[in-house]
Design an enzyme around this catalytic site. Structure first.
Site, mmCIF file in Angstrom:
data_model
loop_
_atom_site.group_PDB
_atom_site.id
_atom_site.type_symbol
_atom_site.label_atom_id
_atom_site.label_comp_id
_atom_site.label_asym_id
_atom_site.label_seq_id
_atom_site.Cartn_x
_atom_site.Cartn_y
_atom_site.Cartn_z
ATOM 1 N NE ARG A 125 80.583 99.420 -15.084
ATOM 2 C CZ ARG A 125 79.336 100.037 -15.772
ATOM 3 N NH1 ARG A 125 78.866 100.206 -16.170
ATOM 4 N NH2 ARG A 125 79.023 98.906 -14.895
ATOM 5 C CD GLU A 144 79.269 93.074 -12.419
ATOM 6 O OE1 GLU A 144 78.978 91.956 -13.090
ATOM 7 O OE2 GLU A 144 78.336 94.274 -12.918
ATOM 8 C CG ASN A 146 78.934 94.869 -15.868
ATOM 9 O OD1 ASN A 146 78.523 94.735 -15.832
ATOM 10 N ND2 ASN A 146 80.265 95.591 -15.255
ATOM 11 C CB SER A 151 75.660 101.288 -19.498
ATOM 12 O OG SER A 151 75.455 101.077 -18.557
ATOM 13 C CE LYS A 305 77.131 88.998 -11.237
ATOM 14 N NZ LYS A 305 76.557 90.410 -11.888
ATOM 15 C CE LYS A 364 78.416 89.955 -6.303
ATOM 16 N NZ LYS A 364 79.405 90.516 -7.708
ATOM 17 C CD GLU A 368 76.640 90.796 -16.239
ATOM 18 O OE1 GLU A 368 77.092 91.695 -15.841
ATOM 19 O OE2 GLU A 368 77.460 89.359 -15.482
ATOM 20 N N GLY A 369 72.786 92.960 -14.610
ATOM 21 C CA GLY A 369 71.639 94.426 -14.864
ATOM 22 C C GLY A 369 71.082 94.460 -13.032
ATOM 23 N NE ARG A 450 77.928 101.893 -11.412
ATOM 24 C CZ ARG A 450 77.357 100.603 -11.827
ATOM 25 N NH1 ARG A 450 76.609 100.478 -12.072
ATOM 26 N NH2 ARG A 450 78.520 99.941 -11.411
HETATM 27 P P1 ADP Z 1 75.194 93.169 -12.144
HETATM 28 O O1 ADP Z 1 75.655 92.433 -12.768
HETATM 29 O O2 ADP Z 1 73.623 92.771 -11.335
HETATM 30 O O3 ADP Z 1 75.454 94.709 -11.909
HETATM 31 P P2 ADP Z 1 76.674 93.126 -9.803
HETATM 32 O O4 ADP Z 1 77.882 92.471 -8.914
HETATM 33 O O5 ADP Z 1 77.509 93.876 -10.110
HETATM 34 O O6 ADP Z 1 75.557 92.434 -10.987
HETATM 35 O O7 ADP Z 1 75.882 93.510 -8.150
HETATM 36 C C1 ADP Z 1 75.277 94.718 -8.346
HETATM 37 C C2 ADP Z 1 75.233 95.239 -7.281
HETATM 38 O O8 ADP Z 1 75.418 94.582 -5.796
HETATM 39 C C3 ADP Z 1 76.332 96.019 -7.167
HETATM 40 O O9 ADP Z 1 76.478 97.533 -7.727
HETATM 41 C C4 ADP Z 1 76.730 96.685 -5.642
HETATM 42 O O10 ADP Z 1 76.165 97.446 -5.267
HETATM 43 C C5 ADP Z 1 76.507 95.264 -4.958
HETATM 44 N N1 ADP Z 1 77.574 93.995 -4.829
HETATM 45 C C6 ADP Z 1 78.032 93.249 -5.906
HETATM 46 N N2 ADP Z 1 78.590 92.762 -5.117
HETATM 47 C C7 ADP Z 1 79.408 92.920 -3.431
HETATM 48 C C8 ADP Z 1 80.414 93.118 -2.831
HETATM 49 N N3 ADP Z 1 80.785 91.832 -2.777
HETATM 50 N N4 ADP Z 1 80.643 93.849 -1.513
HETATM 51 C C9 ADP Z 1 79.435 94.768 -1.649
HETATM 52 N N5 ADP Z 1 78.459 95.204 -2.517
HETATM 53 C C10 ADP Z 1 78.113 93.933 -4.112
HETATM 54 MG MG MG Z 2 77.404 95.142 -11.903
#
Ligand code: ADP
Ligand code: MG
Length: 474
Positions: A125, A144, A146, A151, A305, A364, A368-369, A450
């Site tokens: 996803r 990102e 996944n 899910s 990442k 970051k 994940e999660g 979401r």
């Molecule tokens: P995870 O693997 O924990 O899901 P993500 O990279 O999806 O990590 O980051 C988790 C959440 O943080 C995302 O769903 C988003 O809401 C926020 N986020 C992540 N990267 C960014 C970004 N570059 N700008 C703004 N919000 C972000």
């Molecule tokens: Mg995410």
């Protein structure tokens, strides 16, 4: 704030009237989750959190996300077959991150031993936000991708009816017709079924690898039930079950409780907490088998990442998709600025820009999660602490995406009906199957929207921050 549904959100009485209708519709649709108190029992369930009304999504950006998904599928698959890229990219990370190092150890084991599997299944996803630029336009930017346990393909197949019904109940039948139908669970199960078929053993089963705490089981059930309706048997096991009762035949056939496993579909295994020593043993056993793993260890690593950050370097995409300049530019369009924190001049420069303008970035780690990222002044605190040590290489830095907030009402079990300022994240589900060298299936199979209140920087639906939504194309 743009207010697509301003007439509804300014009318408190109407909100109180319509929210219970929405909630009952969610329950009728099976948009449900187990409770925090009894996460392993279905005796009492809650509705999964969702928005009262759909959130606006620009049509062109939705179409863009859909049309780049096939490219991302191919890219992930190509990277998973490139050991030198994965080695080089993750070499600094594995020195400081124990979890990635453990995964990498299994990956190396498999490189030495050679793969027994010949069929490969990817279910991923790709997540995006809509970035507001200085010139007033919005752009699709990837958060990102996944590659393991992506899910909400199940529950999001059921959410369109909720908003269709709510809009009708509000006397907005034309708007109701604009809610897109969506069925990722069907596409995901078709991918699993294809892999099962190519594995080629009638009596073999699909094994869902599941967590100890199974609040989101209904999301899995949609996919399971689709498989059952194609007469494919599904079993659910934890990694420790596989450790205790699993074995490999001489021909690397994986057997668990007497069942031959054709496909091992991971809905766990992406966080350090998912692994005990026994669970690591089980992971290795599964990896060594000829069962189709979704994902295999290489593909899981592609979802880090750090890999995402390396892909944003000039000419890297071209290396993986050499004859596909259009796919390369479609993918690159979606990249936000990503910066390495490796030791050296480039990483020093990244530390500098982050310390100067922490509000512009997200820091970051390789996790994940949800709930792991670092924002704002905390970026300063963390970087001040690690900037002169190799610990900094466990992170990457990313431009912060700034979407236009919209008004919505987030409905949660036991929560108040309350209007908030919200932002949305769009996910596209991709499925591919490869047999040997040949891609036999490559599809975008649906979407997930979401939405969360802007006060929360991080976190998804499972983490209790974001809620399920539907795109309302504008
Ligand atoms: P995870 O693997 O924990 O899901 P993500 O990279 O999806 O990590 O980051 C988790 C959440 O943080 C995302 O769903 C988003 O809401 C926020 N986020 C992540 N990267 C960014 C970004 N570059 N700008 C703004 N919000 C972000
Ligand atoms: Mg995410």
């Amino acid at each position: 704030m743009s207010d697509l549904w301003g007439d509804v959100y300014s009318n408190a009485k109407l909100l109180e009237e319509i929210a219970p209708i929405a909630i009952d519709t969610a329950l009728l649709q099976g948009v449900v989750m187990r409770t925090k108190e009894s996460p392993n029992s279905s005796d009492v369930v809650n509705f999964a959190p969702f928005t009262l009304l759909p959130s606006p999504v620009p049509t062109a950006l939705f179409e863009q996300a859909k049309s780049v998904q096939g490219d991302f599928n191919l890219l992930v698959d190509c990277i998973s077959q490139n050991p030198s890229f994965l080695e080089n990219t993750l070499s600094s990370t594995i020195k400081v991150d124990d979890f990635i190092e453990q995964l990498f150890r299994i990956y190396r084991h498999m490189l030495n031993e050679g793969l027994a599997q010949t069929v490969f299944l990817g279910i991923n996803r790709s997540d995006y936000m809509f970035d507001c630029r200085a010139d007033g336009t919005t752009a699709l930017k990837q958060i990102e991708i996944n590659t393991i346990a992506a899910s909400f393909g199940g529950l999001s197949s059921q959410t369109p009816v909720i908003h269709q019904h709510v809009l009708k109940a509000l006397g907005k039948p034309e708007e109701a017709c604009k809610i897109l139908s969506n069925n990722p669970s069907l596409g995901i199960s078709r991918g699993i079924a294809k892999a099962w078929e190519l594995y080629g053993s009638e009596k073999a089963v699909v094994m869902f690898l599941v967590e100890n705490v199974q609040r989101n089981i209904f999301d899995h059930r949609y996919i399971e039930n689709e498989l059952w309706s194609s007469n494919i048997k599904v079993i659910r096991r934890r990694l420790t079950d596989v450790y205790e009762r699993g074995s490999l035949d001489e021909d690397k056939c994986l057997r668990v409780d007497g069942y031959e496993v054709a496909v091992a579909y991971f809905r766990t295994g992406y966080m350090p907490q998912d692994y005990s020593e026994q669970a690591w043993e089980a992971r290795l056993m599964i990896e060594r088998s000829r069962a189709v793993k979704c994902p295999d260890i290489a593909t899981q690593l592609v979802g880090t990442k750090k890999v995402q950050q390396e892909l944003s370097r000039p000419l890297v995409l071209e290396k993986f998709l050499p004859d596909q300049p259009e796919a390369v530019s479609r993918i690159r369009e979606t990249f936000a600025g990503l910066y390495s924190l490796d030791i050296g001049e480039e990483g020093d420069q990244t530390v500098k820009i982050a310390l100067e303008n922490p509000e512009q970035y997200v820091l970051k780690p390789q996790r994940e999660g949800g709930g792991n990222n670092i924002y704002g002044h905390e970026i300063k605190e963390v970087l001040e602490r690690v900037k002169n040590s190799k610990e900094r290489t466990s992170y990457i830095l990313m431009d912060k995406i700034k979407p236009q907030p919209v008004t919505n009402c987030l409905l949660r079990a036991n929560g108040k009906v309350q209007v908030s300022e919200c932002i949305s994240e769009l996910g596209m589900f991709g499925v591919y199957v490869r047999q040997g060298e040949e891609i036999v299936l490559n599809e975008c199979v649906g979407h997930l929207l979401r939405t969360k209140a802007t006060e929360h920087a991080d976190g998804g639906v499972a983490a209790g921050v974001a809620v399920l939504d539907n795109p309302y194309l504008v």
